[in-house]
Motif scaffolding. Structure first.
Motif, PDB file in Angstrom:
ATOM      1  N   VAL A  97       0.869  -1.179   0.000  1.00  0.00           N
ATOM      2  CA  VAL A  97       0.000   0.000   0.000  1.00  0.00           C
ATOM      3  C   VAL A  97       0.904   1.227   0.000  1.00  0.00           C
ATOM      4  N   CYS A  98       0.554   2.220  -0.806  1.00  0.00           N
ATOM      5  CA  CYS A  98       1.348   3.443  -0.827  1.00  0.00           C
ATOM      6  C   CYS A  98       0.453   4.641  -0.531  1.00  0.00           C
ATOM      7  N   VAL A  99       1.066   5.649   0.057  1.00  0.00           N
ATOM      8  CA  VAL A  99       0.372   6.888   0.399  1.00  0.00           C
ATOM      9  C   VAL A  99       1.125   8.037  -0.250  1.00  0.00           C
ATOM     10  N   PHE A 100       0.410   8.914  -0.932  1.00  0.00           N
ATOM     11  CA  PHE A 100       1.092  10.077  -1.484  1.00  0.00           C
ATOM     12  C   PHE A 100       0.095  11.222  -1.697  1.00  0.00           C
ATOM     13  N   ARG A 101       0.664  12.403  -1.791  1.00  0.00           N
ATOM     14  CA  ARG A 101      -0.136  13.597  -2.061  1.00  0.00           C
ATOM     15  C   ARG A 101      -0.132  13.858  -3.562  1.00  0.00           C
ATOM     16  N   ASN A 102      -1.302  13.847  -4.163  1.00  0.00           N
ATOM     17  CA  ASN A 102      -1.418  14.182  -5.574  1.00  0.00           C
ATOM     18  C   ASN A 102      -1.874  15.635  -5.668  1.00  0.00           C
ATOM     19  N   LYS A 103      -0.902  16.498  -5.869  1.00  0.00           N
ATOM     20  CA  LYS A 103      -1.179  17.934  -5.934  1.00  0.00           C
ATOM     21  C   LYS A 103      -1.444  18.331  -7.384  1.00  0.00           C
ATOM     22  N   ASN A 104      -2.495  17.692  -7.933  1.00  0.00           N
ATOM     23  CA  ASN A 104      -2.874  17.898  -9.327  1.00  0.00           C
ATOM     24  C   ASN A 104      -1.753  17.481 -10.283  1.00  0.00           C
ATOM     25  N   TYR A 105      -1.023  16.400  -9.921  1.00  0.00           N
ATOM     26  CA  TYR A 105       0.104  15.939 -10.711  1.00  0.00           C
ATOM     27  C   TYR A 105      -0.343  15.090 -11.899  1.00  0.00           C
TER      28      TYR A 105
END
Length: 330
Positions: A97-105
């Motif tokens: 499982v991965c967690v990341f911030r997608n800042k409109n990428y």
């Protein structure tokens, strides 16, 4: 041959209804099925099921204007995932499982041909995620969380507890009008389990024990695929000896692993899914009780009626006379 597709905007898909991907992925290229559940507390859950006939490069130029935290559970295949136009490449194994911030990428994935890919994900606005951190943690843990999740992709292993909660979210329909509060609680529980796994350094276990764990993760991925198949095709003929042969594991290992992941036996899960499928068909008013039973894998109507009443507290006939509950977002 390598196909290229643009990932569709699924944010407007209807909760608790399958998203039909044929408008975006032609049948000759592959298939996309997606189920969405959402909560009033701004968390959205997606259950992805994709397959492609040939190698396929799927991309998305942005996140449709959204700044959000995405928690992605990779169920059954190894994948390469590019985030922010390949500035960061993530290799995900089954059972991670991965967690990341997608800042409109911009994001993209490479899919192998002739394979089924299963993901589950939780998504929420970054503001809401930061609110969760501030609500439950002290300042040191908040800063640690921001450094882990807001600047780069962080991974950990999907634990047995996480698999169990994913299964409970998938099966929430049985709680009828209480489904909303149930799913909301389970989403918060799932976030807590992921944060715990990362905060307590289980991330390092992925690399350190990769050689040892890959076999275990492969077994778990196969059992999760079986679990997924039963959920969506409960009427199929499932016999544990044959399932064990198909999965290249012993019957005892298969039954033990299934119970440890989902807290129930294979037989009981099959029965639960068949009864819940029958209940959905009956509630839809599209088929009669007998047809609902047949489409759910029952040929003995007496046995079906007995088990149905035991589970739902009503006979199938009385259940068919009930007014369907109003569907609400959770």
């Amino acid at each position: 041959m390598k196909n290229q597709i643009v990932v569709p905007n699924v944010y407007n898909s209807s909760p608790d209804e399958f998203f039909d991907g044929t408008a975006f992925i032609p049948k000759e290229i592959g298939d996309l099925k997606l189920l969405r559940k959402e909560c009033r507390n701004q968390i959205v859950y997606y259950d992805w099921n994709l397959s492609f006939k040939d190698k396929t490069f799927a991309s998305r130029p942005d996140n449709f204007g959204k700044d959000e935290i995405q928690i992605i559970f990779n169920i059954n295949q190894k994948i390469d995932w590019q985030v922010d136009s390949a500035h960061e490449t993530v290799n995900m194994l089954p059972g991670e499982v991965c967690v990341f911030r997608n800042k409109n990428y911009a994001t993209s994935m490479n899919y192998e041909g002739d394979k089924n890919f299963q993901f589950k994900s939780l998504q929420m606005t970054t503001d809401f995620f930061e609110t969760l951190l501030s609500r439950y943690f002290d300042s040191d843990k908040i800063e640690m969380g921001k450094s882990l999740f807001l600047t780069h992709v962080t991974k950990t292993a999907i634990t047995a507890d996480m698999y169990k909660v994913l299964s409970e979210i998938d099966s929430a329909e049985k709680y009828h009008e209480f489904k909303g509060v149930y799913v909301e609680a389970k989403m918060i529980e799932l976030i807590a389990l992921v944060l715990h796994g990362i905060f307590y350094n289980k991330t390092s276990l992925i690399e350190r024990n990769k050689t040892i764990a890959e076999g275990n993760q492969s077994d778990i991925a196969q059992v999760e695929t079986l679990h997924h198949r039963i959920q969506f095709n409960p009427a199929d003929d499932y016999k544990v000896p044959q399932l064990a042969i198909n999965l290249s594991m012993s019957e005892s290992k298969l039954t033990r692993l299934f119970r440890s992941l989902y807290g129930t036996s294979i037989h009981q899960y099959i029965q639960d899914q068949r009864l819940e499928n029958a209940a959905r068909l009956i509630s839809s008013k599209e088929v009669n009780v007998s047809e609902a039973a047949l489409q759910s894998g029952y040929t003995n109507m007496s046995w079906f009626s007995k088990e149905f009443q035991k589970k739902f507290g009503l006979s199938p006939k009385k259940y068919s006379m009930m007014k369907p509950p109003v569907t609400e977002n959770c």
